[in-house]
Design an enzyme around this catalytic site. Structure first.
Site, PDB file in Angstrom:
ATOM      1  N   LYS A   1     -63.419   4.320 -48.537  1.00 32.33           N
ATOM      2  CA  LYS A   1     -64.234   5.492 -48.762  1.00 32.33           C
ATOM      3  C   LYS A   1     -66.258   5.414 -49.273  1.00 32.33           C
ATOM      4  CE  LYS A   1     -60.423   8.177 -49.661  1.00 32.33           C
ATOM      5  NZ  LYS A   1     -59.157   8.294 -51.033  1.00 32.33           N
TER       6      LYS A   1
ATOM      7  N   THR B   1     -49.374  16.148 -41.913  1.00 35.27           N
ATOM      8  CA  THR B   1     -49.491  17.197 -43.709  1.00 35.27           C
ATOM      9  C   THR B   1     -50.694  17.357 -43.525  1.00 35.27           C
ATOM     10  OG1 THR B   1     -49.066  15.001 -44.618  1.00 35.27           O
ATOM     11  CG2 THR B   1     -50.271  16.688 -45.975  1.00 35.27           C
TER      12      THR B   1
ATOM     13  N   ILE C   1     -63.780  17.395 -51.502  1.00 35.98           N
ATOM     14  CA  ILE C   1     -65.325  17.633 -51.813  1.00 35.98           C
ATOM     15  C   ILE C   1     -66.058  17.261 -50.759  1.00 35.98           C
ATOM     16  CG2 ILE C   1     -66.686  16.144 -52.947  1.00 35.98           C
ATOM     17  CD1 ILE C   1     -64.563  15.373 -54.998  1.00 35.98           C
TER      18      ILE C   1
ATOM     19  N   VAL D   1     -63.863  10.581 -46.711  1.00 36.02           N
ATOM     20  CA  VAL D   1     -63.639  10.500 -48.331  1.00 36.02           C
ATOM     21  C   VAL D   1     -63.875  11.786 -49.039  1.00 36.02           C
ATOM     22  CG1 VAL D   1     -66.005   9.865 -49.242  1.00 36.02           C
ATOM     23  CG2 VAL D   1     -65.756   9.156 -47.021  1.00 36.02           C
TER      24      VAL D   1
ATOM     25  N   GLY E   1     -44.790  11.693 -55.431  1.00 38.72           N
ATOM     26  CA  GLY E   1     -45.226  11.466 -53.660  1.00 38.72           C
ATOM     27  C   GLY E   1     -46.613  11.509 -53.577  1.00 38.72           C
TER      28      GLY E   1
ATOM     29  N   GLY F   1     -53.979  16.081 -50.237  1.00 41.35           N
ATOM     30  CA  GLY F   1     -53.416  17.326 -50.202  1.00 41.35           C
ATOM     31  C   GLY F   1     -53.925  17.888 -48.592  1.00 41.35           C
TER      32      GLY F   1
HETATM   33  N1  NAP Z   1     -52.403  13.204 -46.090  1.00 45.08           N
HETATM   34  C1  NAP Z   1     -53.938  13.235 -47.076  1.00 45.08           C
HETATM   35  O1  NAP Z   1     -54.029  13.786 -48.279  1.00 45.08           O
HETATM   36  C2  NAP Z   1     -55.257  12.722 -46.316  1.00 45.08           C
HETATM   37  C3  NAP Z   1     -56.057  13.418 -47.433  1.00 45.08           C
HETATM   38  C4  NAP Z   1     -57.850  12.405 -46.666  1.00 45.08           C
HETATM   39  C5  NAP Z   1     -57.703  12.465 -45.466  1.00 45.08           C
HETATM   40  N2  NAP Z   1     -56.480  12.304 -44.617  1.00 45.08           N
HETATM   41  C6  NAP Z   1     -56.125  11.144 -43.646  1.00 45.08           C
HETATM   42  O2  NAP Z   1     -55.526  12.391 -42.444  1.00 45.08           O
HETATM   43  C7  NAP Z   1     -55.031  11.506 -41.461  1.00 45.08           C
HETATM   44  C8  NAP Z   1     -53.662  12.280 -41.314  1.00 45.08           C
HETATM   45  O3  NAP Z   1     -52.740  12.424 -42.912  1.00 45.08           O
HETATM   46  P1  NAP Z   1     -52.016  13.303 -42.793  1.00 45.08           P
HETATM   47  O4  NAP Z   1     -51.561  12.903 -44.436  1.00 45.08           O
HETATM   48  O5  NAP Z   1     -51.806  14.096 -42.137  1.00 45.08           O
HETATM   49  O6  NAP Z   1     -50.418  11.436 -41.979  1.00 45.08           O
HETATM   50  P2  NAP Z   1     -49.312  12.284 -41.434  1.00 45.08           P
HETATM   51  O7  NAP Z   1     -48.472  13.458 -42.478  1.00 45.08           O
HETATM   52  O8  NAP Z   1     -48.413  10.976 -41.683  1.00 45.08           O
HETATM   53  O9  NAP Z   1     -49.240  12.643 -40.635  1.00 45.08           O
HETATM   54  C9  NAP Z   1     -49.328  11.561 -38.804  1.00 45.08           C
HETATM   55  C10 NAP Z   1     -49.044  12.200 -38.360  1.00 45.08           C
HETATM   56  O10 NAP Z   1     -50.111  11.768 -36.802  1.00 45.08           O
HETATM   57  C11 NAP Z   1     -48.892  11.514 -36.050  1.00 45.08           C
HETATM   58  N3  NAP Z   1     -48.777   9.959 -35.208  1.00 45.08           N
HETATM   59  C12 NAP Z   1     -48.405   8.659 -35.951  1.00 45.08           C
HETATM   60  N4  NAP Z   1     -49.121   7.917 -34.948  1.00 45.08           N
HETATM   61  C13 NAP Z   1     -48.905   8.703 -34.053  1.00 45.08           C
HETATM   62  C14 NAP Z   1     -49.247   8.279 -32.405  1.00 45.08           C
HETATM   63  N5  NAP Z   1     -49.218   7.363 -31.878  1.00 45.08           N
HETATM   64  N6  NAP Z   1     -49.884   9.179 -31.074  1.00 45.08           N
HETATM   65  C15 NAP Z   1     -49.110  10.355 -31.498  1.00 45.08           C
HETATM   66  N7  NAP Z   1     -48.986  11.157 -33.029  1.00 45.08           N
HETATM   67  C16 NAP Z   1     -48.689  10.344 -34.275  1.00 45.08           C
HETATM   68  C17 NAP Z   1     -47.900  12.325 -36.372  1.00 45.08           C
HETATM   69  O11 NAP Z   1     -46.643  12.823 -35.249  1.00 45.08           O
HETATM   70  P3  NAP Z   1     -45.129  12.542 -35.949  1.00 45.08           P
HETATM   71  O12 NAP Z   1     -45.163  13.942 -37.169  1.00 45.08           O
HETATM   72  O13 NAP Z   1     -44.308  13.426 -35.359  1.00 45.08           O
HETATM   73  O14 NAP Z   1     -44.361  11.569 -36.917  1.00 45.08           O
HETATM   74  C18 NAP Z   1     -48.117  13.128 -37.454  1.00 45.08           C
HETATM   75  O15 NAP Z   1     -47.914  14.201 -37.773  1.00 45.08           O
HETATM   76  C19 NAP Z   1     -55.163  10.236 -42.318  1.00 45.08           C
HETATM   77  O16 NAP Z   1     -56.366   9.770 -41.320  1.00 45.08           O
HETATM   78  C20 NAP Z   1     -55.269   9.923 -43.237  1.00 45.08           C
HETATM   79  O17 NAP Z   1     -56.253   8.740 -43.867  1.00 45.08           O
HETATM   80  C21 NAP Z   1     -55.539  12.675 -45.600  1.00 45.08           C
END
Ligand code: NAP
Length: 437
Positions: A207, A14, A138, A134, A189, A304
């Site tokens: 956080k 994402t 923001i 966090v 979602g 997001g």
């Molecule tokens: N989503 C949000 O709204 C949000 C908000 C604030 C902070 N965050 C933080 O941002 C980070 C990413 O979140 P996200 O929502 O983008 O997660 P996500 O959609 O689950 O994406 C995770 C990505 O990491 C890759 N990945 C996972 N394990 C791996 C491994 N062992 N080796 C190589 N690649 C690996 C996955 O590959 P594949 O695509 O091939 O499976 C995917 O592309 C997290 O730390 C989360 O806490 C997210």
């Protein structure tokens, strides 16, 4: 113009995919603002074949995030995989050890290993930025670390989990049960299939542990936080809060007290006219009480892809500009251990909802038990069985809602334990702390 900053991104989900799209869209503006271009030169994710809706043709693919983190030809490693263990931890360490700056959005990693990683970054003389970890978009990390570098901070509190705020908003506005709102959040979602981490307050606690460190110059210590989630909140509580001039929000609160630093996550009553009470649905907010600028509230999207990528990109821009500040606002050697103020000694007002047995003397007995603990009541609402909604009249008991003046957690727990032993109530009392704001 100086040579472009060469970036490797691990994680194309994402946030990672949104980041790559945003860098492509903002290429020229970024170069103008930073004085140099920002180029994603290498990427890594689990499955190479997945269609992510972004163009990766010009980027070198790595299957192993640690190999990408160490690779020659990149200046900055961006970790967007998530999780407090490996490969995220190993990859960030590898990047720092090879002298590369790191940007991460990973609250779990920062909450658990933040101080050790910051120490390594300092030793290596490179940046470790984590604005997105966090409250999504923001800019609260920067605000605490840089914007308020000269202010003594007394308290910081916020709505840090969009899922919980969405559920509480729907429950309040539509008089719906918790379980129904959770199902909707999952369908849309906003909530994971296993929502425990969010609804039981642990995401907020991670956080908060980072914010408390930035605010008070203490080591990040998630275990010092008292945590309660929102799963026991009922529509009756939200309706009563409304009648009394409050709203219920899941807050993470860190406050300096004479006994130490109190860190807590729990459903909280906030005055309806406060800025934080206006924050609805998945939106996040953080309020800081600091010397001379009390209060300062920042409100915005907490999650997001685009919102989070915006914070990640601001961290990347800082690296491109050559800016580097200690990750927790001061050298890690100057972070102090948390002197934890015990929850038992928390002081504040309380909302208490009891189901009093409809028999003579119940109310008097409850009043006596509270008085024994020196608890004074600001208001008491007791409905006659005929006036109370059917849903609140249970097996010959009626709801009694009490609002206390400032008292201690210890006094409330002792009084309610005595009321329970007296067998004048049925079920468990509902207790919601009131936050002054
Ligand atoms: N989503 C949000 O709204 C949000 C908000 C604030 C902070 N965050 C933080 O941002 C980070 C990413 O979140 P996200 O929502 O983008 O997660 P996500 O959609 O689950 O994406 C995770 C990505 O990491 C890759 N990945 C996972 N394990 C791996 C491994 N062992 N080796 C190589 N690649 C690996 C996955 O590959 P594949 O695509 O091939 O499976 C995917 O592309 C997290 O730390 C989360 O806490 C997210």
């Amino acid at each position: 113009m100086a040579q472009a900053l060469r970036v490797g991104v691990a994680g194309l989900g994402t946030v990672g995919a949104a980041l790559i799209a945003q860098i492509a869209r903002q290429r020229e503006a970024l170069a103008a603002r930073c004085g140099r271009g920002i180029e994603i030169v290498a990427v890594c994710a689990r499955s190479k074949g997945k269609d992510r809706g972004i163009d990766l043709k010009k980027m070198k693919w790595f299957d192993d995030p640690v190999a990408l983190a160490k690779a020659d030809g990149i200046d900055l490693f961006v970790e967007l995989m998530g999780g407090s263990g490996n490969p995220a931890k190993a990859a960030v360490e590898a990047a720092l050890l090879s002298g590369k700056a790191v940007v991460s959005a990973n609250k779990a990693l920062l909450a658990k290993h933040g101080v050790a990683l910051a120490t390594l970054a300092e030793k290596q003389g490179v940046a470790l930025n984590y604005e997105a970890a966090v409250a999504g978009a923001i800019p609260i990390v920067r605000t605490l670390r840089e914007g308020l570098a000269g202010n003594a901070i007394q308290r910081i509190y916020g709505i840090l989990n969009g899922t919980c705020n969405y559920i509480l908003t729907r429950m309040e506005q539509e008089n719906l049960a918790f379980a129904d709102c959770l199902k909707d959040a999952q369908r849309l979602g906003y909530a994971e299939a296993d929502p425990t981490f969010d609804i039981e307050g642990h995401d907020t606690a991670q956080k908060l542990s980072i914010l408390a460190s930035l605010a008070f110059g203490t080591k990040v210590e998630e275990s010092a936080i008292y945590v309660e989630g929102i799963s026991s909140i009922q529509p009756a509580d939200l309706a009563a809060a409304d009648e009394l001039g409050y709203r219920v929000k899941l807050l993470g609160v860190a406050v300096k007290t004479p006994k130490g630093i109190e860190q807590r996550v729990h459903p909280t009553m906030v005055r309806k006219d406060s800025a934080i009470a206006q924050v609805m649905n998945v939106t996040n907010a953080v309020t800081v009480d600091a010397e001379g600028i009390n209060p300062l509230t920042l409100i915005g999207p907490g999650a997001g892809g685009m919102a989070t990528a915006s914070s990640v990109l601001s961290d990347i821009a800082d690296v491109a500009r050559g800016l580097r500040v200690p990750p927790f606002g001061r050298p890690t050697a100057r972070l102090t251990s948390v002197k934890k103020a015990p929850m038992q000694r928390h002081e504040g007002g309380y909302y208490i909802r009891l189901q009093a047995r409809d028999k003579p003397g119940s109310a008097a007995r409850i009043a006596t038990r509270l008085a024994e603990q020196d608890i004074s009541l600001e208001s008491i609402v007791q409905r006659h069985p005929k006036e109370a909604p059917d849903s609140e009249v249970k097996g010959g008991s009626v709801p009694v809602i009490l609002i206390t003046y400032a008292t201690t957690e210890d006094a409330v727990r002792k009084a309610l334990a005595a009321v329970g032993r007296d067998r004048v109530i049925s079920g468990r009392p509902q207790v919601i702390r009131i936050e002054k704001n």
